[in-house]
Each structure stands twice: as structure tokens, then as C-alpha cells.
Design an enzyme around this catalytic site. Structure first.
Site, PDB file in Angstrom:
ATOM      1  N   HIS A  22     -12.414   9.620  13.171  1.00  0.00           N
ATOM      2  CA  HIS A  22     -11.344   9.503  12.168  1.00  0.00           C
ATOM      3  C   HIS A  22     -11.614  10.418  10.981  1.00  0.00           C
ATOM      4  O   HIS A  22     -12.742  10.837  10.745  1.00  0.00           O
ATOM      5  CB  HIS A  22     -11.226   8.067  11.654  1.00  0.00           C
ATOM      6  CG  HIS A  22     -10.514   7.146  12.595  1.00  0.00           C
ATOM      7  ND1 HIS A  22     -11.162   6.488  13.610  1.00  0.00           N
ATOM      8  CD2 HIS A  22      -9.205   6.787  12.687  1.00  0.00           C
ATOM      9  CE1 HIS A  22     -10.285   5.756  14.287  1.00  0.00           C
ATOM     10  NE2 HIS A  22      -9.092   5.920  13.747  1.00  0.00           N
ATOM     11  N   MET A  60      -0.962   0.490  16.362  1.00  0.00           N
ATOM     12  CA  MET A  60       0.454   0.207  16.636  1.00  0.00           C
ATOM     13  C   MET A  60       1.058   1.202  17.623  1.00  0.00           C
ATOM     14  O   MET A  60       2.272   1.228  17.802  1.00  0.00           O
ATOM     15  CB  MET A  60       1.255   0.266  15.320  1.00  0.00           C
ATOM     16  CG  MET A  60       0.762  -0.655  14.230  1.00  0.00           C
ATOM     17  SD  MET A  60       1.344  -2.325  14.497  1.00  0.00           S
ATOM     18  CE  MET A  60       0.458  -3.239  13.239  1.00  0.00           C
ATOM     19  N   LYS A  70     -11.633   7.391   5.829  1.00  0.00           N
ATOM     20  CA  LYS A  70     -11.587   6.033   6.402  1.00  0.00           C
ATOM     21  C   LYS A  70     -12.775   5.204   5.916  1.00  0.00           C
ATOM     22  O   LYS A  70     -13.902   5.701   5.920  1.00  0.00           O
ATOM     23  CB  LYS A  70     -11.559   6.102   7.938  1.00  0.00           C
ATOM     24  CG  LYS A  70     -11.392   4.741   8.592  1.00  0.00           C
ATOM     25  CD  LYS A  70     -10.988   4.848  10.047  1.00  0.00           C
ATOM     26  CE  LYS A  70     -10.878   3.489  10.717  1.00  0.00           C
ATOM     27  NZ  LYS A  70      -9.866   2.607  10.103  1.00  0.00           N
ATOM     28  N   GLY A  75       0.842  -1.197   0.000  1.00  0.00           N
ATOM     29  CA  GLY A  75       0.000   0.000   0.000  1.00  0.00           C
ATOM     30  C   GLY A  75       0.876   1.245   0.000  1.00  0.00           C
ATOM     31  O   GLY A  75       0.555   2.255   0.635  1.00  0.00           O
ATOM     32  N   ALA A  76       1.998   1.147  -0.733  1.00  0.00           N
ATOM     33  CA  ALA A  76       3.035   2.202  -0.679  1.00  0.00           C
ATOM     34  C   ALA A  76       2.537   3.564  -1.155  1.00  0.00           C
ATOM     35  O   ALA A  76       3.126   4.587  -0.830  1.00  0.00           O
ATOM     36  CB  ALA A  76       4.243   1.769  -1.495  1.00  0.00           C
ATOM     37  N   GLY A 105      -1.347  -4.100   9.802  1.00  0.00           N
ATOM     38  CA  GLY A 105      -2.064  -2.979  10.418  1.00  0.00           C
ATOM     39  C   GLY A 105      -3.442  -2.787   9.829  1.00  0.00           C
ATOM     40  O   GLY A 105      -4.265  -2.039  10.374  1.00  0.00           O
ATOM     41  N   GLY A 133      -0.460   4.734  -0.381  1.00  0.00           N
ATOM     42  CA  GLY A 133      -1.507   5.194   0.543  1.00  0.00           C
ATOM     43  C   GLY A 133      -0.965   6.112   1.629  1.00  0.00           C
ATOM     44  O   GLY A 133       0.239   6.383   1.696  1.00  0.00           O
TER      45      GLY A 133
HETATM   46  N1  LIG Z   1      -3.009  -0.608  12.915  1.00  0.00           N
HETATM   47  C1  LIG Z   1      -2.717   0.690  12.880  1.00  0.00           C
HETATM   48  O1  LIG Z   1      -1.989   1.229  13.747  1.00  0.00           O
HETATM   49  C2  LIG Z   1      -3.238   1.505  11.753  1.00  0.00           C
HETATM   50  C3  LIG Z   1      -4.028   0.929  10.805  1.00  0.00           C
HETATM   51  N2  LIG Z   1      -4.457   1.627   9.720  1.00  0.00           N
HETATM   52  C4  LIG Z   1      -5.191   0.869   8.724  1.00  0.00           C
HETATM   53  O2  LIG Z   1      -4.364   0.719   7.578  1.00  0.00           O
HETATM   54  C5  LIG Z   1      -5.180   0.615   6.420  1.00  0.00           C
HETATM   55  C6  LIG Z   1      -4.728   1.638   5.367  1.00  0.00           C
HETATM   56  O3  LIG Z   1      -4.958   2.937   5.848  1.00  0.00           O
HETATM   57  P1  LIG Z   1      -4.580   4.204   4.949  1.00  0.00           P
HETATM   58  O4  LIG Z   1      -3.137   4.189   4.603  1.00  0.00           O
HETATM   59  O5  LIG Z   1      -5.146   5.374   5.660  1.00  0.00           O
HETATM   60  O6  LIG Z   1      -5.455   3.905   3.639  1.00  0.00           O
HETATM   61  P2  LIG Z   1      -5.161   4.303   2.119  1.00  0.00           P
HETATM   62  O7  LIG Z   1      -6.412   4.052   1.359  1.00  0.00           O
HETATM   63  O8  LIG Z   1      -4.543   5.658   2.069  1.00  0.00           O
HETATM   64  O9  LIG Z   1      -4.034   3.255   1.674  1.00  0.00           O
HETATM   65  C7  LIG Z   1      -4.288   1.924   1.328  1.00  0.00           C
HETATM   66  C8  LIG Z   1      -3.405   1.612   0.143  1.00  0.00           C
HETATM   67  O10 LIG Z   1      -3.476   0.225  -0.155  1.00  0.00           O
HETATM   68  C9  LIG Z   1      -3.543   0.106  -1.557  1.00  0.00           C
HETATM   69  N3  LIG Z   1      -4.012  -1.184  -2.022  1.00  0.00           N
HETATM   70  C10 LIG Z   1      -5.294  -1.572  -2.320  1.00  0.00           C
HETATM   71  N4  LIG Z   1      -5.277  -2.837  -2.795  1.00  0.00           N
HETATM   72  C11 LIG Z   1      -3.990  -3.248  -2.803  1.00  0.00           C
HETATM   73  C12 LIG Z   1      -3.339  -4.443  -3.226  1.00  0.00           C
HETATM   74  N5  LIG Z   1      -4.026  -5.480  -3.713  1.00  0.00           N
HETATM   75  N6  LIG Z   1      -1.992  -4.520  -3.107  1.00  0.00           N
HETATM   76  C13 LIG Z   1      -1.287  -3.470  -2.626  1.00  0.00           C
HETATM   77  N7  LIG Z   1      -1.840  -2.301  -2.245  1.00  0.00           N
HETATM   78  C14 LIG Z   1      -3.176  -2.195  -2.322  1.00  0.00           C
HETATM   79  C15 LIG Z   1      -4.454   1.253  -1.966  1.00  0.00           C
HETATM   80  O11 LIG Z   1      -4.359   1.500  -3.353  1.00  0.00           O
HETATM   81  P3  LIG Z   1      -5.636   2.127  -4.134  1.00  0.00           P
HETATM   82  O12 LIG Z   1      -5.868   3.471  -3.513  1.00  0.00           O
HETATM   83  O13 LIG Z   1      -5.157   2.165  -5.553  1.00  0.00           O
HETATM   84  O14 LIG Z   1      -6.771   1.164  -3.904  1.00  0.00           O
HETATM   85  C16 LIG Z   1      -3.871   2.361  -1.120  1.00  0.00           C
HETATM   86  O15 LIG Z   1      -2.752   2.973  -1.723  1.00  0.00           O
HETATM   87  C17 LIG Z   1      -6.625   0.807   6.892  1.00  0.00           C
HETATM   88  O16 LIG Z   1      -7.197  -0.457   7.098  1.00  0.00           O
HETATM   89  C18 LIG Z   1      -6.451   1.531   8.224  1.00  0.00           C
HETATM   90  O17 LIG Z   1      -7.518   1.352   9.096  1.00  0.00           O
HETATM   91  C19 LIG Z   1      -4.148   2.940   9.540  1.00  0.00           C
HETATM   92  C20 LIG Z   1      -3.378   3.590  10.467  1.00  0.00           C
HETATM   93  C21 LIG Z   1      -2.859   2.931  11.653  1.00  0.00           C
HETATM   94  O1  LIG Z   2      -7.694   4.372   9.239  1.00  0.00           O
HETATM   95  C1  LIG Z   2      -6.992   5.022  10.054  1.00  0.00           C
HETATM   96  O2  LIG Z   2      -6.554   6.139   9.807  1.00  0.00           O
HETATM   97  C2  LIG Z   2      -6.664   4.368  11.329  1.00  0.00           C
HETATM   98  N1  LIG Z   2      -7.000   3.120  11.475  1.00  0.00           N
HETATM   99  C3  LIG Z   2      -6.766   2.307  12.618  1.00  0.00           C
HETATM  100  C4  LIG Z   2      -8.093   1.874  13.198  1.00  0.00           C
HETATM  101  O3  LIG Z   2      -8.990   1.475  12.431  1.00  0.00           O
HETATM  102  O4  LIG Z   2      -8.237   1.895  14.419  1.00  0.00           O
HETATM  103  C5  LIG Z   2      -5.808   2.924  13.597  1.00  0.00           C
HETATM  104  C6  LIG Z   2      -5.870   4.411  13.712  1.00  0.00           C
HETATM  105  O5  LIG Z   2      -6.952   4.758  14.535  1.00  0.00           O
HETATM  106  C7  LIG Z   2      -5.924   5.114  12.370  1.00  0.00           C
END
Ligand SMILES: NC(=O)C1=CN([C@@H]2O[C@H](COP(=O)(O)OP(=O)(O)OC[C@H]3O[C@@H](n4cnc5c(N)ncnc54)[C@H](OP(=O)(O)O)[C@@H]3O)[C@@H](O)[C@H]2O)C=CC1
Ligand SMILES: O=C(O)C1=N[C@H](C(=O)O)C[C@H](O)C1
Length: 270
Positions: free
Chosen positions: A157, A127, A161, A10-11, A100, A13
Site C-alpha cells: 500500500h 469494497m 497507510k 472523513g470527507a 470501510g 481524506g
Molecule cells: N474497505 C475498503 O474498501 C477501503 C478501506 N480503506 C480504509 O479507510 C480508512 C481511511 O483511508 P484513507 O481515506 O486513505 O485515510 P485518510 O487519512 O486520507 O482519511 C481519513 C479521514 O478521516 C478523518 N477523521 C479522523 N478522525 C475523524 C473523526 N473523529 N470524525 C470524522 N473524520 C475523522 C481524517 O481527518 P484528519 O486527517 O484530520 O485526522 C481524514 O480526513 C482507512 O482505515 C483505510 O484502510 C481505504 C480504502 C478502501
Molecule cells: O488504506 C488503504 O488505502 C486501503 N485500505 C484497505 C485495507 O486496509 O485493506 C483496502 C484497500 O486495500 C486500500
């Protein structure tokens, strides 16, 4: 010891770009691969440039199998379908998989668990140190207060999201349920709307707000007969989550296959 060679899934994103930057600032870690969705218009772009850094020569690709041949771990903040596809490859390669991604279903979780005899998985809905400490506190408070205290979990959020309740809210719900010695799925109130009737005793309620650029706010409210206790966490920057994910990867490098949590990484497990 050689640097840990990492792939960011998801580089392109929000989290992916942040992870690329945090890896570049962290001794002992190096970015060797950047995964994006097949068909993404970002394929072929430089991961460093996307993260606002000088070019680093790592271009976005949709081929995890090839890029993982020379990698030690994958940091995965994508969508459930992508994470489930990545799990099989990480397990086949025997590399660390830090997950994550939130919004995973119980059957997704079962798939992840099924490979942990071969994969080294660290999975957490959040995390950050603060939220993992908060979960421990929530469990403790839920243990101490009887059912005259209703438990409600509120999260806010950013407007992009796509899943609700947040992974963190569910994690806090699990902590409260563990404190109360109940099963969350059987005592969970989600998505109240309309003529809902009175609150069912013993339920753990969830409410989700979406708007603006909020990185992630969570509150657990213990609402009693004549007093309320609220435990809260506010994330100010998603770099917090990226730093936690990187810490998890470095911690897991060389560990036995299995399923680990952020509480394990942070030394908070009971
Ligand atoms: N556990 C934690 O601490 C945290 C968890 N999160 C979670 O992380 C996830 C991502 O969040 P966020 O970065 O904000 O979301 P984004 O939508 O910004 O990023 C997700 C990325 O994944 C890409 N993607 C989709 N399908 C694929 C695939 N098959 N292979 C590789 N990449 C793919 C998307 O591409 P495209 O846009 O082209 O579909 C996008 O670039 C969410 O589930 C969020 O809740 C977020 C922050 C903290
Ligand atoms: O999507 C987000 O941005 C986040 N997702 C995680 C969640 O679903 O709890 C962690 C954080 O709150 C940010």
C-alpha cells in the site's frame, strides 16, 4: 424513489474526497453531509471543492448528530475511534452505516456487532468486486490443498497507510482459515523479524510493504513442496472502493437492521 441522502465521514481524506466525487456521478444518491474530525482545519470548507468539483454547498462539520437528522446513510472511511463513535449515532438514527475503516480491534468489532439490532451495517475490509471474488477463491483453494502447502499473504500500500496488515489481508486470511477450518488468531504469523525459528506448520503468514502511491495490491501464496500457486488482486484506483461502498449503501437502504458484508451485497455469500 427519492435519492438516498448520504453523509461522507472523513470527507477531507483520500477516500472521503473520492466518495464525494463518486456520489456526484451516481444517479439515486445525493450528498447531504460531510463529517470531519473536531479541530480539523478543513471544517467549514466545501466538500465539492475539496473533491476537485464545483462547490456543492455541503460544508465539512464535526457534528454527526445534527447532520444525520435528515440522512439515510453514512459512508465511513476514517479511523477506528471515529467509526466507533459514529456507530452509536447511526444506530440511534436507524440509518445505513457502510464501514470501510480498517485497523479495528476485536473489541471495536464487538461494539459494532452490539448495535446491529438497530443499525444497518455493511462492513468490509475491501469494497471491490475483485477482492471479494478473490476471497471466495482463496477459501476454495485452501480447502483443496493440504497442510503441505504453506499460506502466505503479501500486501503493498501507499506510504500514508497507518495500519498493518491491511484489512483486506486479514479478510483473505479469514477466508484461508475458513477453507482450512482453523481459527485465524490461533494460526497467524505476523511481523517476523530476527531469529524467528522455522515456520510453524499450519500458520498463515502476513507481510506488509509500504511505499509510493499504491492503491492496494494483495497476493495469497500457496507454497507447496515443489510448486507455488499465487492468487493476486491489484487495485488501480481507489474509486473502485468508493463505487463499491456506494453500491453497498444503495443495496442496504430499506434492509432490516443487521450486519452485512460486501459478499452479501455482491451476491457472493454461500
Ligand atoms: N474497505 C475498503 O474498501 C477501503 C478501506 N480503506 C480504509 O479507510 C480508512 C481511511 O483511508 P484513507 O481515506 O486513505 O485515510 P485518510 O487519512 O486520507 O482519511 C481519513 C479521514 O478521516 C478523518 N477523521 C479522523 N478522525 C475523524 C473523526 N473523529 N470524525 C470524522 N473524520 C475523522 C481524517 O481527518 P484528519 O486527517 O484530520 O485526522 C481524514 O480526513 C482507512 O482505515 C483505510 O484502510 C481505504 C480504502 C478502501
Ligand atoms: O488504506 C488503504 O488505502 C486501503 N485500505 C484497505 C485495507 O486496509 O485493506 C483496502 C484497500 O486495500 C486500500
Amino acid at each position: 424513489m427519492a435519492d438516498m441522502r448520504l453523509i461522507v465521514a472523513g470527507a477531507g481524506g483520500r477516500m472521503g474526497r473520492t466518495l464525494t466525487r463518486i456520489i456526484s456521478e451516481t444517479p439515486g444518491a445525493v450528498l447531504v453531509g460531510a463529517l470531519e474530525a473536531p479541530g480539523s482545519e478543513l471544517l467549514g470548507k466545501d466538500a465539492g471543492v475539496l473533491a476537485g468539483l464545483p462547490a456543492n454547498g455541503v460544508v465539512l462539520s464535526a457534528d454527526l448528530w445534527s447532520m444525520s437528522a435528515n440522512a439515510d446513510g453514512i459512508l465511513d472511511f476514517t479511523v477506528p475511534a471515529a467509526t466507533i463513535a459514529n456507530v452509536a449515532i447511526a444506530a440511534e438514527r436507524g440509518i445505513v452505516h457502510v464501514i470501510g475503516t480498517t485497523g479495528l480491534s476485536p473489541s471495536d468489532d464487538a461494539v459494532i456487532r452490539s448495535v446491529t439490532n438497530r443499525a444497518i451495517v455493511v462492513k468490509s475490509g475491501n469494497m471491490s468486486l475483485g477482492v471479494n471474488l478473490l476471497a471466495a477463491l482463496v477459501k476454495r483453494v485452501a480447502q483443496s490443498l493440504d497442510q503441505s502447502f504453506d499460506i502466505e499473504i503479501l500486501e503493498l500500500h501507499h506510504k500514508s497507510k497507518i495500519d498493518a496488515p491491511s484489512g483486506t489481508a486479514l479478510m483473505l486470511g479469514e477466508a484461508a482459515a475458513a477453507g482450512r477450518k482453523i481459527v485465524l488468531e490461533q494460526h497467524s504469523a505476523r511481523g517476523r523479524d530476527g531469529l524467528t525459528g522455522a515456520r510453524r506448520a499450519g500458520d498463515i503468514g502476513f507481510a506488509s510493504l509500504r511505499g509510493g502511491t499504491a492503491a492496494g495490491d494483495h497476493s495469497v501464496i500457496f507454497a507447496g513442496p515443489s510448486e507455488r500457486l499465487t492468487l493476486s488482486h491489484h487495485a488501480e484506483d481507489r474509486a473502485l472502493f468508493a463505487q463499491g461502498a456506494l453500491k453497498a449503501a444503495l443495496w442496504a437502504h430499506g434492509k432490516k437492521p443487521g450486519m452485512y458484508s460486501m459478499a452479501d451485497v455482491l451476491g457472493l455469500s454461500e
